[in-house]
Design an enzyme around this catalytic site. Sequence first.
Site, PDB file in Angstrom:
ATOM      1  CG  ASP A   8      -1.668   1.223   1.423  1.00 47.50           C
ATOM      2  OD1 ASP A   8      -2.347   1.617   0.460  1.00 47.50           O
ATOM      3  OD2 ASP A   8      -1.606   1.835   2.508  1.00 47.50           O
ATOM      4  CG  ASP A  10      -1.619   8.142   1.783  1.00 52.48           C
ATOM      5  OD1 ASP A  10      -0.631   8.615   2.367  1.00 52.48           O
ATOM      6  OD2 ASP A  10      -2.640   8.789   1.519  1.00 52.48           O
ATOM      7  N   GLY A  45      -7.528   4.146   3.412  1.00 49.29           N
ATOM      8  CA  GLY A  45      -7.617   2.996   2.498  1.00 49.29           C
ATOM      9  C   GLY A  45      -8.926   2.901   1.720  1.00 49.29           C
ATOM     10  NE  ARG A  48     -10.553  11.091  -5.725  1.00 51.06           N
ATOM     11  CZ  ARG A  48     -10.080  11.276  -6.958  1.00 51.06           C
ATOM     12  NH1 ARG A  48     -10.796  11.922  -7.859  1.00 51.06           N
ATOM     13  NH2 ARG A  48      -8.896  10.812  -7.302  1.00 51.06           N
ATOM     14  CG  ASN A 117      -4.558  11.812  -6.969  1.00 49.51           C
ATOM     15  OD1 ASN A 117      -4.578  12.404  -8.045  1.00 49.51           O
ATOM     16  ND2 ASN A 117      -5.551  11.878  -6.100  1.00 49.51           N
ATOM     17  CG  ASP A 169      -1.775   2.615   6.444  1.00 47.20           C
ATOM     18  OD1 ASP A 169      -2.071   2.217   5.298  1.00 47.20           O
ATOM     19  OD2 ASP A 169      -2.123   3.718   6.884  1.00 47.20           O
TER      20      ASP A 169
HETATM   21  C1  BG6 Z   1      -5.972   5.755  -0.240  1.00 44.73           C
HETATM   22  C2  BG6 Z   1      -6.151   6.646   0.981  1.00 44.73           C
HETATM   23  O1  BG6 Z   1      -4.618   5.535  -0.452  1.00 44.73           O
HETATM   24  O2  BG6 Z   1      -6.527   6.364  -1.403  1.00 44.73           O
HETATM   25  C3  BG6 Z   1      -7.605   7.060   1.113  1.00 44.73           C
HETATM   26  O3  BG6 Z   1      -5.747   5.933   2.133  1.00 44.73           O
HETATM   27  C4  BG6 Z   1      -8.081   7.708  -0.181  1.00 44.73           C
HETATM   28  O4  BG6 Z   1      -7.739   7.933   2.200  1.00 44.73           O
HETATM   29  C5  BG6 Z   1      -7.889   6.719  -1.323  1.00 44.73           C
HETATM   30  O5  BG6 Z   1      -9.456   8.066  -0.081  1.00 44.73           O
HETATM   31  C6  BG6 Z   1      -8.331   7.290  -2.665  1.00 44.73           C
HETATM   32  O6  BG6 Z   1      -7.453   8.323  -3.031  1.00 44.73           O
HETATM   33  P1  BG6 Z   1      -7.622   9.305  -4.257  1.00 44.73           P
HETATM   34  O7  BG6 Z   1      -6.273   9.943  -4.384  1.00 44.73           O
HETATM   35  O8  BG6 Z   1      -7.964   8.461  -5.462  1.00 44.73           O
HETATM   36  O9  BG6 Z   1      -8.711  10.235  -3.922  1.00 44.73           O
HETATM   37 MG    MG Z   2      -2.736   3.154   3.544  1.00 45.14          MG
END
Ligand code: BG6
Ligand code: MG
Length: 210
Positions: A8, A10, A45, A48, A117, A169
């Site tokens: 993972d 983030d 995790g 969006r 992202n 995490d």
């Molecule tokens: C995960 C984060 O990595 O990505 C989440 O832990 C987030 O909090 C999810 O909502 C989606 O991310 P993004 O960048 O596509 O909005």
């Molecule tokens: Mg994570």
Amino acid sequence: MKQGIIFDLDGVLLSTDEMHYTAWKSIADELGVPFGRTENNLLRGVSRMASLEIILGLGNLTLPEDVKFSLTERKNNRYVALLQTLTPDVVTQEVRDTLKELKARGIKIAIGSSSKNAKLILRLTDLAQYFDAVSDGTNISHSKPDPEVFLKGADFLGLSPDVCAVVEDAVAGIDAANAGGFYSIGIGDASKYDKADAAIEHISELLNVI
Ligand code: BG6
Ligand code: MG
């Protein structure tokens, strides 16, 4: 010894938690929903749109689909603006050394992130160079705890789940790894989760549990 590790992003290799928090907080404030760091942890995790649904649930709100879509767009625009401040310095030497050591041992490594992202973050932090494959929010239809993101990651590596470990995490990520038949390793919040197959405090300990 496992043949592949799926990370993972983030909360494992770096943290953009504070940026997610700032962006979601501004949306929650506009909606009049009380939202603090404890509530922000519920979004770890989670995709969006599912994150917005959680915030709406906290405020007992229901909104039409088009309004929900534009709220997630606005949140993402704010989040992406904050991401521009990321530099390679946010990634610790311990993370880089661990990734290099895995490569030196011939272990294939992939990203398994719900984020759309992820590739931008990997580029801004100069992490992209270490990975053999990236499975992220752009190639899945089901978010964690569904195992899809990890199953695709293993597939991109050309490996089956039983020879791969997942490092996570988030509780939802450990559930996803277990559901996919992976060896699940919890770090951070998920190191206390009893459904994880192994728990580590620091990323360098990974080399001892695979
Ligand atoms: C995960 C984060 O990595 O990505 C989440 O832990 C987030 O909090 C999810 O909502 C989606 O991310 P993004 O960048 O596509 O909005
Ligand atoms: Mg994570």
